[in-house]
Motif scaffolding. Sequence first.
Motif, PDB file in Angstrom:
ATOM      1  N   TYR A 295      24.903  52.901  63.343  1.00  0.00           N
ATOM      2  CA  TYR A 295      25.523  51.845  64.152  1.00  0.00           C
ATOM      3  C   TYR A 295      26.761  52.378  64.864  1.00  0.00           C
ATOM      4  O   TYR A 295      26.941  52.182  66.070  1.00  0.00           O
ATOM      5  N   LEU A 296      27.619  53.063  64.116  1.00  0.00           N
ATOM      6  CA  LEU A 296      28.861  53.570  64.697  1.00  0.00           C
ATOM      7  C   LEU A 296      28.591  54.580  65.810  1.00  0.00           C
ATOM      8  O   LEU A 296      29.238  54.558  66.859  1.00  0.00           O
ATOM      9  N   GLY A 297      27.608  55.451  65.594  1.00  0.00           N
ATOM     10  CA  GLY A 297      27.274  56.430  66.613  1.00  0.00           C
ATOM     11  C   GLY A 297      26.759  55.778  67.881  1.00  0.00           C
ATOM     12  O   GLY A 297      27.071  56.228  68.995  1.00  0.00           O
ATOM     13  N   TYR A 298      25.976  54.727  67.722  1.00  0.00           N
ATOM     14  CA  TYR A 298      25.440  53.999  68.879  1.00  0.00           C
ATOM     15  C   TYR A 298      26.580  53.398  69.689  1.00  0.00           C
ATOM     16  O   TYR A 298      26.620  53.515  70.919  1.00  0.00           O
ATOM     17  N   GLU A 299      27.521  52.729  68.998  1.00  0.00           N
ATOM     18  CA  GLU A 299      28.635  52.098  69.701  1.00  0.00           C
ATOM     19  C   GLU A 299      29.548  53.143  70.335  1.00  0.00           C
ATOM     20  O   GLU A 299      30.044  52.969  71.457  1.00  0.00           O
ATOM     21  N   ALA A 300      29.783  54.243  69.617  1.00  0.00           N
ATOM     22  CA  ALA A 300      30.635  55.301  70.162  1.00  0.00           C
ATOM     23  C   ALA A 300      30.041  55.869  71.447  1.00  0.00           C
ATOM     24  O   ALA A 300      30.763  56.168  72.413  1.00  0.00           O
ATOM     25  N   ALA A 301      28.717  56.023  71.466  1.00  0.00           N
ATOM     26  CA  ALA A 301      28.054  56.552  72.661  1.00  0.00           C
ATOM     27  C   ALA A 301      28.218  55.622  73.857  1.00  0.00           C
ATOM     28  O   ALA A 301      28.174  56.068  75.010  1.00  0.00           O
ATOM     29  N   GLU A 302      28.430  54.343  73.597  1.00  0.00           N
ATOM     30  CA  GLU A 302      28.638  53.367  74.664  1.00  0.00           C
ATOM     31  C   GLU A 302      30.111  53.261  75.047  1.00  0.00           C
ATOM     32  O   GLU A 302      30.478  52.447  75.893  1.00  0.00           O
ATOM     33  N   GLY A 303      30.958  54.061  74.389  1.00  0.00           N
ATOM     34  CA  GLY A 303      32.381  54.018  74.690  1.00  0.00           C
ATOM     35  C   GLY A 303      33.111  52.874  74.022  1.00  0.00           C
ATOM     36  O   GLY A 303      34.222  52.512  74.430  1.00  0.00           O
ATOM     37  N   ILE A 304      32.518  52.312  72.987  1.00  0.00           N
ATOM     38  CA  ILE A 304      33.120  51.186  72.265  1.00  0.00           C
ATOM     39  C   ILE A 304      33.843  51.718  71.034  1.00  0.00           C
ATOM     40  O   ILE A 304      33.233  52.385  70.192  1.00  0.00           O
ATOM     41  N   ASP A 305      35.117  51.431  70.927  1.00  0.00           N
ATOM     42  CA  ASP A 305      35.926  51.857  69.795  1.00  0.00           C
ATOM     43  C   ASP A 305      36.036  50.708  68.796  1.00  0.00           C
ATOM     44  O   ASP A 305      35.592  49.584  69.060  1.00  0.00           O
ATOM     45  N   TRP A 306      36.658  50.967  67.650  1.00  0.00           N
ATOM     46  CA  TRP A 306      36.762  49.922  66.632  1.00  0.00           C
ATOM     47  C   TRP A 306      37.951  50.164  65.721  1.00  0.00           C
ATOM     48  O   TRP A 306      38.481  51.273  65.613  1.00  0.00           O
ATOM     49  N   ALA A 307      38.379  49.060  65.072  1.00  0.00           N
ATOM     50  CA  ALA A 307      39.350  49.115  63.985  1.00  0.00           C
ATOM     51  C   ALA A 307      38.676  48.533  62.756  1.00  0.00           C
ATOM     52  O   ALA A 307      37.937  47.550  62.851  1.00  0.00           O
ATOM     53  N   TRP A 308      38.900  49.159  61.617  1.00  0.00           N
ATOM     54  CA  TRP A 308      38.365  48.650  60.354  1.00  0.00           C
ATOM     55  C   TRP A 308      39.349  47.642  59.762  1.00  0.00           C
ATOM     56  O   TRP A 308      40.562  47.852  59.790  1.00  0.00           O
ATOM     57  N   GLU A 309      38.814  46.590  59.186  1.00  0.00           N
ATOM     58  CA  GLU A 309      39.707  45.615  58.574  1.00  0.00           C
ATOM     59  C   GLU A 309      40.478  46.210  57.397  1.00  0.00           C
ATOM     60  O   GLU A 309      41.647  45.858  57.175  1.00  0.00           O
ATOM     61  N   HIS A 310      39.832  47.119  56.665  1.00  0.00           N
ATOM     62  CA  HIS A 310      40.535  47.703  55.517  1.00  0.00           C
ATOM     63  C   HIS A 310      41.636  48.670  55.959  1.00  0.00           C
ATOM     64  O   HIS A 310      42.423  49.122  55.137  1.00  0.00           O
ATOM     65  N   ARG A 311      41.655  49.015  57.240  1.00  0.00           N
ATOM     66  CA  ARG A 311      42.750  49.821  57.808  1.00  0.00           C
ATOM     67  C   ARG A 311      43.274  49.099  59.047  1.00  0.00           C
ATOM     68  O   ARG A 311      43.255  49.618  60.153  1.00  0.00           O
ATOM     69  N   ILE A 312      43.737  47.885  58.843  1.00  0.00           N
ATOM     70  CA  ILE A 312      44.113  47.028  59.975  1.00  0.00           C
ATOM     71  C   ILE A 312      45.279  47.609  60.780  1.00  0.00           C
ATOM     72  O   ILE A 312      45.440  47.313  61.965  1.00  0.00           O
ATOM     73  N   ASP A 313      46.086  48.457  60.145  1.00  0.00           N
ATOM     74  CA  ASP A 313      47.204  49.064  60.889  1.00  0.00           C
ATOM     75  C   ASP A 313      46.731  49.939  62.045  1.00  0.00           C
ATOM     76  O   ASP A 313      47.531  50.292  62.926  1.00  0.00           O
ATOM     77  N   ASP A 314      45.437  50.284  62.065  1.00  0.00           N
ATOM     78  CA  ASP A 314      44.901  51.033  63.197  1.00  0.00           C
ATOM     79  C   ASP A 314      45.029  50.238  64.499  1.00  0.00           C
ATOM     80  O   ASP A 314      44.938  50.823  65.583  1.00  0.00           O
ATOM     81  N   LEU A 315      45.211  48.911  64.396  1.00  0.00           N
ATOM     82  CA  LEU A 315      45.379  48.117  65.618  1.00  0.00           C
ATOM     83  C   LEU A 315      46.567  48.613  66.432  1.00  0.00           C
ATOM     84  O   LEU A 315      46.572  48.525  67.663  1.00  0.00           O
ATOM     85  N   SER A 316      47.563  49.152  65.761  1.00  0.00           N
ATOM     86  CA  SER A 316      48.732  49.678  66.486  1.00  0.00           C
ATOM     87  C   SER A 316      48.367  50.831  67.392  1.00  0.00           C
ATOM     88  O   SER A 316      49.017  51.066  68.424  1.00  0.00           O
TER      89      SER A 316
END
Length: 320
Positions: A295-316
């Motif tokens: 799933y992650l590879g598919y989204e990455a190939a489309e240029g879609i990034d993400w933040a994990w809820e368990h590492r919410i500080d990544d939103l910064s």
Amino acid sequence: MPVNLDKPHLWKTDVAASVDMYNRWFMDFAPVVFRDTRVQTTQSVKDALRATAHLTDVQPALLRQHPGILPTLRMSMCPPLAVDRLIGLSGVSPNLVKCMEKEQRLPVRMSSAKADHELGKIAAVIERLADPDIFVWLAREAPATNAEIHRAATIIADRLCGAVTNPIIRNAQEQRQLTVIQTYLEQHGYRRLPPGDGAKFDTMPPGTFSFRMNVPIRQTTGTQTINIPVDAVIMPKTAKHGNLPLFFEAKSAGDFANTNKRRKEEAVKMAQLRHTYGPNVRFNLFLCGYFDSGYLGYEAAEGIDWAWEHRIDDLSLFGI
């Protein structure tokens, strides 16, 4: 700069942590959510039974007045009937049944005479297949007791909730994710725009956010403009005049198979946004649950990034 899409060496660890987080939430809260929904559904079933004289008087006029009770009546059958099975057995228009199920109304263009004829067919199937082991009073002259009605309503409510368990859990989880995002943003000095205030995504003041905001897009074929909902729209504090906000979709899943079936949804939304607003659109995911490397590879190939809820500080790292 990419946040997580370009770091496949971290994906395996993040997937495991995300699965653990989802499972903890499910064990603690999902049974409560399901029970609360079942209580509400039981009352709705009791209301439907009362309207049909406890399934002894199912008439076209009733179905016309209360088209939304059809799912309850389907689950009252022996065996419970799927939508397509009811259509096949009754021989009625698929559009009629689907309008009653999805929109709780009759088709606008169907005449009253035609509707009554079709509803009569549905009513006949319902009365013939009503489950005698649940509605025990149907085989006797004595009316249903309160205890029997409650028992029957609980059984039908279980059937209804069982048919939509995944959406119930998914909706509760999505709402929880949005609450988590709101808490994080407010702790960092952001202000939520009041729902229904008419604010547009491209005129949001810096340092504000909104949930479930409609964003107009041009369809990839033709010139028609439609609105698509985005779960979280965030205008960074550092945004300049004319900058687009950050778009986030809150995604949760309780199994790997389901996410791989749904992964194209985000790619389509990203394509629509880019087609309308150009390549600088920042459309991202906020993930919790079963999202594997495929799933992650598919989204990455489309240029879609993400933040994990368990590492919410990544939103910064997205500039928030």
